[in-house]
Design an enzyme around this catalytic site. Structure first.
Site, PDB file in Angstrom:
ATOM      1  N   GLU A 163       0.901  -1.195  -0.330  1.00 47.11           N
ATOM      2  CA  GLU A 163      -0.221  -0.363  -0.186  1.00 47.11           C
ATOM      3  C   GLU A 163       0.758   1.259   0.061  1.00 47.11           C
ATOM      4  O   GLU A 163       0.696   1.854   0.902  1.00 47.11           O
ATOM      5  CB  GLU A 163      -0.801   0.135   0.792  1.00 47.11           C
ATOM      6  CG  GLU A 163      -1.754  -0.631   1.251  1.00 47.11           C
ATOM      7  CD  GLU A 163      -3.310  -0.644   1.980  1.00 47.11           C
ATOM      8  OE1 GLU A 163      -3.091   0.397   2.479  1.00 47.11           O
ATOM      9  OE2 GLU A 163      -3.886  -1.559   2.043  1.00 47.11           O
ATOM     10  N   GLU A 357      -4.883  -8.568   0.377  1.00 48.91           N
ATOM     11  CA  GLU A 357      -6.145  -8.251   2.044  1.00 48.91           C
ATOM     12  C   GLU A 357      -7.460  -8.034   1.755  1.00 48.91           C
ATOM     13  O   GLU A 357      -7.639  -7.491   0.654  1.00 48.91           O
ATOM     14  CB  GLU A 357      -5.004  -7.267   2.182  1.00 48.91           C
ATOM     15  CG  GLU A 357      -3.971  -7.477   3.141  1.00 48.91           C
ATOM     16  CD  GLU A 357      -3.465  -6.039   3.535  1.00 48.91           C
ATOM     17  OE1 GLU A 357      -4.491  -4.983   4.798  1.00 48.91           O
ATOM     18  OE2 GLU A 357      -1.984  -5.710   4.387  1.00 48.91           O
TER      19      GLU A 357
END
Ligand code: FCB
Length: 452
Positions: A163, A357
């Site tokens: 991320e 995720e």
């Protein structure tokens, strides 16, 4: 259609969120160690000093994963645990820890799927300017080369960055995550370029030095824009919005600003116009390095935003509806987002999709019967996985899914308040209790999703 027979069923965690042992084995400080020290930064002053004490308990944790039939474990290396200064001197105890973890996983029949960097940046490198420093991508490739040297005899799968949108935006613009900076746009664009270059150099380093055949991905968290209904014009609008550098999201959250360089070797034109003369210097080989071929288009996915044209033909982002379903962390529950995430990303970047995720936080506790009953989480994962599989019906190549997280852990600025785990952690005693959702996920894996 069902999931392919080699579909990767996994679960994930990250070093700072679970390991603890913040000053053991010669580990250096990370920017998160520092960030937690400042009052007001993290919920109730929590920090990751002990966390789940995974550093000392990893054998038991791997055993639990084995019992749950987890096929792949996505963990992250802590950069300052292996290189206390970020470069140079290696901390042998740090290497030994990961080596023992990898061996334990392999023995349990679990594929290690590590991420090189999940936010715990070496403090010593931050003091040299961190990602603003134009040497930062060389520091990252030195770190990568060390890991590849030590572990590529046993590890085939690598993710580079987790991320980048979040650690750049929350950490370098909003100051709500480490290192807590509020940079100007010119600096942010330079940080992003250095982060992308770091990804590219790492991918090249892995390809060139790995002792085994290897598969590589980066893990962004894309901003998923979905159509408010199934009309063709709203689907087209959502697709366009998802791949545009818009007013509000540029540059930190623009999907194409991050992904076009990686998959197409160039920054998108609309973004370049927005950046104008704030753009950093781009070296002659930079874009070629950044676009080192990858095997996957991975993304983390939790929530999305809906868009439509109103009756006047104007673009409208839908406001949250009163009473909409929310997880404990107040993220909206909209399973269809998973379908659109996979579909839109596959259409544009044409690489097998991995959801690296997905999961939910819930107010879990150990019930009077000694178990943790979390039906919301079971329903959440079931619905998201069904939507994910629906994308396969449209021809999307789905490579894998990692539930976030294998166990409750330190949820960054939210501290230990948010519990995302399949396994409950009592932070007073470090007792682990497999939740109902963990047992349910075991069955999903065993049946390759047939029972969803
Ligand atoms: C993601 C992070 C992960 C975890 C989940 C809930 O943004 O990658 O570490 O915090 O959210």
């Amino acid at each position: 259609m069902s999931f392919s027979k080699d579909f990767i069923w996994g679960s994930a965690a990250a070093s700072y969120q679970i390991e603890g042992a913040w000053n053991e084995g010669g580990k250096g400080l990370s920017v998160w160690d520092l960030f937690c020290e400042k009052e007001g930064n993290v919920y109730r002053g929590h920090d990751g000093k002990i966390a789940c004490d995974h550093y000392h308990r990893f054998k038991d944790d791997v055993q639990i994963m084995k019992e749950l039939g987890i096929k792949s474990y996505r963990f992250s290396f802590s950069w300052p645990r292996v290189l206390p200064q970020g470069t140079g001197r290696v901390a042998t105890a740090g290497i030994d820890f990961y080596s023992a973890l990898v061996d334990e996983l392999l023995e349990a029949g679990i594929t290690p799927f590590p991420t090189l960097f999940h936010w715990d940046y070496p403090y010593e490198l931050f003091c040299k300017g961190g990602w603003l420093n134009n040497d930062s991508s060389d520091w990252f490739s030195e770190y990568t080369a060390l890991l590849v040297d030590k572990f590529s005899d046993r590890i085939e799968h690598w993710f580079t960055l987790n991320e980048p949108q979040v650690f750049v935006t929350l950490g370098h613009i909003n100051a709500t995550h480490a290192p807590g900076l509020e940079l100007r746009k010119r600096e942010v664009l330079r940080v992003i370029h250095n982060v992308l270059l770091s990804h590219g150099k790492a991918a090249k380093t892995i390809r060139q030095n790995s002792k085994r055949d290897t598969k590589i991905g980066m893990v962004p968290v894309c901003r998923i824009i979905v159509p408010a209904d199934d009309s063709e014009h709203n689907i087209g609008l959502a697709r366009k919005e998802m791949f545009t550098c818009g007013d509000l999201d540029f540059p930190g959250w623009s999907n194409t600003w991050w992904l076009d360089p990686v998959f197409f070797g160039k920054y998108p034109e609309d973004g370049l116009e927005r950046a104008g003369d704030l753009m950093p210097q781009i070296g002659p080989d930079d874009m070629e390095i950044i676009s080192t071929p990858l095997d996957y288009c991975a993304t983390n996915h939790y929530h999305c935003v809906k868009v439509r044209r109103d009756q006047h033909g104007n673009k409208e982002y839908l406001k949250p509806q009163i009473g909409e379903p929310l997880t404990a962390i107040s993220w909206p529950v909209y399973p269809q987002g998973m379908y659109w995430a996979a579909k839109f990303l596959y259409e544009r970047y044409k690489k097998p999709i991995i959801i690296a995720e997905n999961g939910m936080s819930n107010r879990d506790w150990v019930h009077g019967d000694g178990k943790v009953h979390d039906p919301q989480r079971i329903d959440y994962v079931r619905q998201f996985l069904k939507e994910y599989r629906r994308a396969a019906d449209d021809g999307v190549d789905l490579a894998g899914y990692f539930y976030w997280s294998i166990m409750d852990n330190f949820e960054w600025a939210e501290g230990y308040k948010e519990r995302f785990g399949l396994v409950h952690v009592d932070y007073q005693t470090q007792k682990r209790t497999v939740k109902d959702s963990g047992l349910w996920y075991r069955d999903v894996i065993a049946q390759n999703g047939e029972n969803l």
